[in-house]
Scaffold this active site. Structure first.
Site, PDB file in Angstrom:
ATOM      1  N   GLU A   1     -24.070 -26.326  50.983  1.00  0.00           N
ATOM      2  CA  GLU A   1     -23.179 -25.449  51.414  1.00  0.00           C
ATOM      3  C   GLU A   1     -21.874 -25.150  50.415  1.00  0.00           C
ATOM      4  O   GLU A   1     -21.170 -25.706  50.240  1.00  0.00           O
ATOM      5  CB  GLU A   1     -22.989 -24.797  53.011  1.00  0.00           C
ATOM      6  CG  GLU A   1     -22.271 -25.368  53.526  1.00  0.00           C
ATOM      7  CD  GLU A   1     -22.330 -25.169  55.096  1.00  0.00           C
ATOM      8  OE1 GLU A   1     -23.176 -23.946  55.253  1.00  0.00           O
ATOM      9  OE2 GLU A   1     -21.663 -25.967  55.996  1.00  0.00           O
TER      10      GLU A   1
ATOM     11  N   LYS B   1     -17.657 -24.930  50.072  1.00  0.00           N
ATOM     12  CA  LYS B   1     -16.688 -25.567  50.440  1.00  0.00           C
ATOM     13  C   LYS B   1     -15.669 -24.203  50.794  1.00  0.00           C
ATOM     14  O   LYS B   1     -15.337 -23.969  49.659  1.00  0.00           O
ATOM     15  CB  LYS B   1     -16.348 -26.635  49.649  1.00  0.00           C
ATOM     16  CG  LYS B   1     -14.847 -27.332  50.735  1.00  0.00           C
ATOM     17  CD  LYS B   1     -14.396 -28.285  49.634  1.00  0.00           C
ATOM     18  CE  LYS B   1     -13.161 -29.148  50.814  1.00  0.00           C
ATOM     19  NZ  LYS B   1     -12.650 -28.926  50.856  1.00  0.00           N
TER      20      LYS B   1
ATOM     21  N   ASP C   1     -12.473 -21.962  51.343  1.00  0.00           N
ATOM     22  CA  ASP C   1     -10.946 -22.758  51.568  1.00  0.00           C
ATOM     23  C   ASP C   1     -10.221 -22.192  52.537  1.00  0.00           C
ATOM     24  O   ASP C   1      -9.688 -20.922  52.034  1.00  0.00           O
ATOM     25  CB  ASP C   1     -10.306 -22.483  49.306  1.00  0.00           C
ATOM     26  CG  ASP C   1      -9.517 -22.821  49.901  1.00  0.00           C
ATOM     27  OD1 ASP C   1      -9.003 -23.727  50.247  1.00  0.00           O
ATOM     28  OD2 ASP C   1      -8.880 -22.641  48.496  1.00  0.00           O
TER      29      ASP C   1
ATOM     30  N   TYR D   1     -19.822 -24.160  59.792  1.00  0.00           N
ATOM     31  CA  TYR D   1     -20.963 -24.876  59.822  1.00  0.00           C
ATOM     32  C   TYR D   1     -21.117 -26.336  59.843  1.00  0.00           C
ATOM     33  O   TYR D   1     -21.374 -27.337  59.474  1.00  0.00           O
ATOM     34  CB  TYR D   1     -20.548 -25.227  58.089  1.00  0.00           C
ATOM     35  CG  TYR D   1     -18.768 -25.991  58.242  1.00  0.00           C
ATOM     36  CD1 TYR D   1     -18.468 -27.316  58.662  1.00  0.00           C
ATOM     37  CD2 TYR D   1     -17.968 -24.983  57.635  1.00  0.00           C
ATOM     38  CE1 TYR D   1     -16.665 -27.511  58.903  1.00  0.00           C
ATOM     39  CE2 TYR D   1     -16.172 -25.466  57.453  1.00  0.00           C
ATOM     40  CZ  TYR D   1     -15.514 -26.746  57.772  1.00  0.00           C
ATOM     41  OH  TYR D   1     -14.475 -26.469  58.040  1.00  0.00           O
TER      42      TYR D   1
ATOM     43  N   LYS E   1     -16.373 -30.747  44.054  1.00  0.00           N
ATOM     44  CA  LYS E   1     -15.093 -29.863  44.139  1.00  0.00           C
ATOM     45  C   LYS E   1     -15.336 -29.282  42.977  1.00  0.00           C
ATOM     46  O   LYS E   1     -15.617 -30.052  42.072  1.00  0.00           O
ATOM     47  CB  LYS E   1     -13.425 -30.038  44.126  1.00  0.00           C
ATOM     48  CG  LYS E   1     -13.399 -31.227  45.448  1.00  0.00           C
ATOM     49  CD  LYS E   1     -12.862 -29.809  45.765  1.00  0.00           C
ATOM     50  CE  LYS E   1     -11.621 -30.523  47.292  1.00  0.00           C
ATOM     51  NZ  LYS E   1     -10.139 -30.851  46.398  1.00  0.00           N
TER      52      LYS E   1
ATOM     53  N   CYS F   1      23.991  -7.619  41.054  1.00  0.00           N
ATOM     54  CA  CYS F   1      22.540  -6.542  41.008  1.00  0.00           C
ATOM     55  C   CYS F   1      22.582  -6.292  38.996  1.00  0.00           C
ATOM     56  O   CYS F   1      23.463  -5.687  39.055  1.00  0.00           O
ATOM     57  CB  CYS F   1      22.657  -5.765  41.970  1.00  0.00           C
ATOM     58  SG  CYS F   1      21.374  -4.482  41.315  1.00  0.00           S
TER      59      CYS F   1
ATOM     60  N   CYS G   1      22.962  -2.098  39.758  1.00  0.00           N
ATOM     61  CA  CYS G   1      24.082  -1.185  39.549  1.00  0.00           C
ATOM     62  C   CYS G   1      25.147  -2.206  39.698  1.00  0.00           C
ATOM     63  O   CYS G   1      26.248  -2.095  40.252  1.00  0.00           O
ATOM     64  CB  CYS G   1      24.120  -0.442  41.116  1.00  0.00           C
ATOM     65  SG  CYS G   1      23.618  -1.879  42.353  1.00  0.00           S
TER      66      CYS G   1
ATOM     67  N   CYS H   1      20.323  -6.798  47.544  1.00  0.00           N
ATOM     68  CA  CYS H   1      21.587  -5.395  46.241  1.00  0.00           C
ATOM     69  C   CYS H   1      21.381  -4.870  47.845  1.00  0.00           C
ATOM     70  O   CYS H   1      20.669  -3.877  48.344  1.00  0.00           O
ATOM     71  CB  CYS H   1      21.257  -4.813  45.750  1.00  0.00           C
ATOM     72  SG  CYS H   1      22.281  -3.529  45.408  1.00  0.00           S
TER      73      CYS H   1
ATOM     74  N   CYS I   1      21.964   1.495  45.111  1.00  0.00           N
ATOM     75  CA  CYS I   1      21.500   1.548  44.094  1.00  0.00           C
ATOM     76  C   CYS I   1      20.486   2.539  43.081  1.00  0.00           C
ATOM     77  O   CYS I   1      19.249   2.362  44.112  1.00  0.00           O
ATOM     78  CB  CYS I   1      21.105  -0.136  44.301  1.00  0.00           C
ATOM     79  SG  CYS I   1      20.313  -0.563  43.023  1.00  0.00           S
TER      80      CYS I   1
HETATM   81  S1  IVH Z   1     -18.782 -30.169  57.113  1.00  0.00           S
HETATM   82  C1  IVH Z   1     -16.321 -34.389  58.111  1.00  0.00           C
HETATM   83  N1  IVH Z   1     -18.691 -28.052  55.479  1.00  0.00           N
HETATM   84  O1  IVH Z   1     -13.744 -29.810  54.156  1.00  0.00           O
HETATM   85  C2  IVH Z   1     -16.545 -33.210  58.185  1.00  0.00           C
HETATM   86  N2  IVH Z   1     -16.869 -28.463  55.559  1.00  0.00           N
HETATM   87  O2  IVH Z   1     -12.162 -31.607  52.953  1.00  0.00           O
HETATM   88  C3  IVH Z   1     -17.443 -32.126  58.336  1.00  0.00           C
HETATM   89  N3  IVH Z   1     -14.927 -27.513  54.847  1.00  0.00           N
HETATM   90  O3  IVH Z   1     -12.282 -29.887  56.882  1.00  0.00           O
HETATM   91  C4  IVH Z   1     -16.949 -31.003  57.102  1.00  0.00           C
HETATM   92  N4  IVH Z   1     -16.336 -26.018  53.997  1.00  0.00           N
HETATM   93  O4  IVH Z   1     -12.157 -28.206  56.477  1.00  0.00           O
HETATM   94  C5  IVH Z   1     -18.298 -28.775  55.573  1.00  0.00           C
HETATM   95  N5  IVH Z   1     -19.386 -25.926  54.454  1.00  0.00           N
HETATM   96  C6  IVH Z   1     -18.011 -26.982  54.344  1.00  0.00           C
HETATM   97  C7  IVH Z   1     -17.014 -26.964  54.765  1.00  0.00           C
HETATM   98  C8  IVH Z   1     -15.889 -27.690  54.659  1.00  0.00           C
HETATM   99  C9  IVH Z   1     -14.910 -25.983  53.996  1.00  0.00           C
HETATM  100  C10 IVH Z   1     -13.779 -27.648  55.058  1.00  0.00           C
HETATM  101  C11 IVH Z   1     -13.181 -28.914  56.547  1.00  0.00           C
HETATM  102  C12 IVH Z   1     -13.403 -30.409  56.612  1.00  0.00           C
HETATM  103  C13 IVH Z   1     -13.055 -30.111  55.153  1.00  0.00           C
HETATM  104  C14 IVH Z   1     -13.039 -32.035  54.469  1.00  0.00           C
END
Ligand code: IVH
Length: 668
Positions: free
Chosen positions: A117, A119, A121, A229, A317, A411, A414, A429, A434
């Site tokens: 799935e 990751k 942010d 997750y 990543k 500024c 002015c 300012c 102004c």
């Molecule tokens: S599973 C080991 N699933 O990524 C923990 N983590 O860099 C298992 N994160 O601390 C986590 N999306 O905050 C998992 N789909 C996802 C995620 C995810 C973001 C984050 C999570 C974790 C960090 C690690």
């Protein structure tokens, strides 16, 4: 229990169940089945019963989501099981190496089943449900100990306060990422800036800042979302695979992602990686890669973890979206609140699918920290897919004779000596006269969500200020066609359009009017809260700190600032002038009592004596729904001058036609 109390208790129970179900339909499934108005009515009934019988209020009532007292600091608490981090992979080779390692430890040559799935942010948070009730929420912290952010997490409407199941497990710790969607982030940043705050650099920072906010009333106004997750500790439930886990979480009404996939080999995982990488920009939230997890929890156990990362998962990543360009100049802009913002003008470059040429440098500290100079070659990234950011200077390419950049102490507009408010980094300012501040305040005043004088754009404001025709908000309302004709590039037609759009703005909603004044910390949302709470300008003007702090979204900092702003004689005089020149504020309808347009669908066509915004808000406030196309389901058509094909179609279908005065009479 006495019978009348029992009856109230039953109704309260019933309302809680109904509201929780509608929350689930709206926030989690995105499929509401009732209107906001009907929802508000149920909510108001519950609030009313609970205020009569406070002893019946429980922590999991939907009324108890919205913030309580502000905290001095968060309490710390240990996680039952540590929250681990993930080992990163940066390439397809890394992903293959991860797969080989997994197979080696498990002593197998067979393909491994992976659950993949995105990751997300955001900010990792753990939710603790005991017997189905959300009892606590902790940040990840250092992985062993987190901060107790329960009050803030409870304000996230997509999270259930009670799990959606008849037989909840005795303990379920759910882990996930709190984030803000891109679209909501853009709106939030607009509001931040409107209210005179610094914008957030990206959705991740905004989400983290909102969760780590000591005043949960403020958190409640932030568009937070969570995607779950993983689990921590659990009792009273059997879990076998990641995909079944996602299914169960989803059944419990916990939000999970639909962008998940079971991949039956490492090749499948790599395919998923490429697929999501290609979709990245089209997703509604930021991601920085995918997570590949061994699907079987039994195998996960067998694999265990090293140091602080599990051996059964890897974060693959995405390459960062960065580009190299050159800083051609640094200019200092003066905002509506007088804040000075340095902005880098760069050679246009494409990053993550768009061309960027400007980047805010925020303030002097930022410039110093990154040592950014005119002539530098820099790496820019599009943080949060929205605002370009200068990540770093390529020092090896710095020209020999470059000089550090210092914002002048005057500024740029002015020449007044700039000030730095204690505790703030921003230079301002201080001159209320102004021309830059005046210009920016006037642009805000006429903007779409404020007075909505749509024919007066930024360029015309610049001309009006430069020519001295407009020196204050109220000057717009005494502009003559002759005066406007004296401006460059204005002809009869455009002048009459301008005058018409000024006239149309004379009936703003109370919230628009308050927002248009551009008070510090009062963005569009706060203006709406003020309008809804007090109901009239008079009531707002005479509010004190105490009454103000009862309003949603207004805390200890904003209340005194509003009181101070309204004490200012010039502002009061300006408000009087606006009213004297015929600005007629429309107060919001109170939500109680039958609403004249409840459940009715209305189409607007032609030119009305007020702006579209106002007409639409009046329809909404009266319980009606604005619709854009005429059909058999349309209940009324509100027709102004020069109405065209929609009016004709309505006539053919025999739909009742209202002119402006008939409409006003109807909603009285
Ligand atoms: S599973 C080991 N699933 O990524 C923990 N983590 O860099 C298992 N994160 O601390 C986590 N999306 O905050 C998992 N789909 C996802 C995620 C995810 C973001 C984050 C999570 C974790 C960090 C690690």
């Amino acid at each position: 229990m006495d019978p009348s109390l029992k009856k109230i208790a039953n109704r309260i129970d019933e309302l809680r169940t109904i509201i929780t179900e509608h929350d689930r339909l709206y926030y989690t499934l995105d499929k509401p089945i009732i209107s906001d108005y009907e929802y508000d009515k149920l909510f108001a009934e519950l609030e009313d019963l609970e205020s009569k019988r406070p002893e019946l209020i429980t922590n999991d009532s939907p009324t108890q989501r919205v913030g309580g007292m502000a905290l001095d600091a968060f309490e710390k608490a240990a996680h039952r099981l540590p929250m681990l981090s993930l080992q990163n992979s940066y390439s397809v080779e890394d992903i293959r190496a991860f797969d080989l390692r997994v197979k080696k430890i498990l002593g197998t040559k067979e393909n491994i089943e992976y659950f993949c799935e995105p990751k997300f942010d955001g900010l990792a948070v753990e939710l603790i449900y005991e017997n189905g009730r959300l009892t606590r929420a902790l940040t990840r912290g250092d992985g062993v100990t987190g901060e107790d952010v329960t009050a803030n997490v409870r304000t996230i409407r997509s999270l259930p306060l009670t799990l959606h199941t008849k037989s909840p497990p005795s303990l379920l710790e759910v882990r996930g990422e709190v984030l803000i969607f891109k679209k909501a982030f853009a709106d939030l940043n607009d509001q931040q800036q409107d209210a005179g705050y610094e914008p957030f650099a990206n959705p991740r920072n905004a989400a983290a800042g909102s969760i780590r906010q000591l005043d949960s009333k403020i958190t409640a106004t932030r568009p937070l979302h969570m995607i779950c997750y993983a689990v921590g500790a659990y009792e009273g439930i059997r879990l076998e695979t990641q995909d079944k886990l996602a299914e169960i979480l989803s059944k419990f009404s916990l939000p999970t992602t639909p962008l998940k996939k079971i991949c039956y080999s490492v090749d499948g995982a790599i395919e998923f990686y490429n697929d999501i990488l290609a979709k990245r920009h089209a997703l509604p939230f930021d991601i920085d890669g995918i997570v590949i997890k061994v699907n079987s929890l039994r195998l996960q156990d067998e694999l265990g973890s090293v140091a602080r990362s599990p051996r059964w998962a890897s974060a693959a990543k995405f390459p960062p979206e960065e580009a190299e360009t050159k800083i051609e100049n640094i200019v200092v802009q003066v905002g509506r609140t007088g804040a000075l913002t340095p902005v880098a003008i760069m050679t246009p470059v494409r990053v993550g699918g768009v061309t960027v040429s400007h980047a805010t440098l925020h303030n002097q500290n930022e410039i110093d920290r990154k040592d950014i100079r005119v002539g530098d070659t820099v790496i820019v990234s599009r943080a949060g897919d929205v605002i370009p950011e200068i990540v770093r200077v390529v020092f090896t390419k710095r020209p020999d004779k470059s000089k550090a950049f210092k914002i002048l102490t005057k500024c740029p507009e002015c020449n007044s000596a700039v000030e730095q408010i204690e505790g703030e980094i921003i230079l301002r300012c201080p001159n209320p006269l102004c021309p830059a501040i005046l210009r920016e305040s006037l642009k805000h005043f006429v903007s779409r969500r404020a007075m909505n004088i749509d024919k007066v754009g930024d360029k015309i404001v610049d001309q009006l200020v430069a020519s001295g025709l407009v020196k204050s908000f109220s000057d717009f309302y005494s502009l003559s066609p002759e005066a406007l004709l004296s401006l460059e590039r204005q002809g009869k037609k455009s002048v009459s359009n301008i005058i018409e759009s000024i006239n149309q703005s004379r009936a703003p909603m109370l919230s628009q009017f308050i927002y248009a004044l551009g008070l510090r910390f009062v963005g569009e949302q706060t203006a709406k809260f003020l309008s809804k709470h007090f109901g009239s300008l008079k009531a707002i003007l005479s509010a004190n700190e105490e009454t103000l702090s009862q309003v949603e979204g207004i805390g200890e900092k904003i209340a005194p600032s509003i009181v101070k702003a309204f004490k200012d004689k010039n502002l009061r005089k300006e408000i009087d002038q606006l009213l004297a020149k015929g600005v007629k504020i429309q107060n919001p309808e109170k939500n109680n009592g039958a609403r004249p347009l409840a459940g009715l669908s209305i189409v607007i066509t032609g030119t009305l004596p007020v702006s579209r915004n106002v007409a639409e808000e009046l329809i909404e406030n009266s319980g009606g729904k604005k619709s854009s196309s005429v059909s058999k389901k349309t209940n009324y058509i509100l027709a102004g001058e020069d109405a065209g094909s929609k009016l004709e179609k309505a006539r053919k279908l025999g739909i009742p036609i209202l002119d402006w005065s008939a409409f006003c009479a109807l909603i009285k």
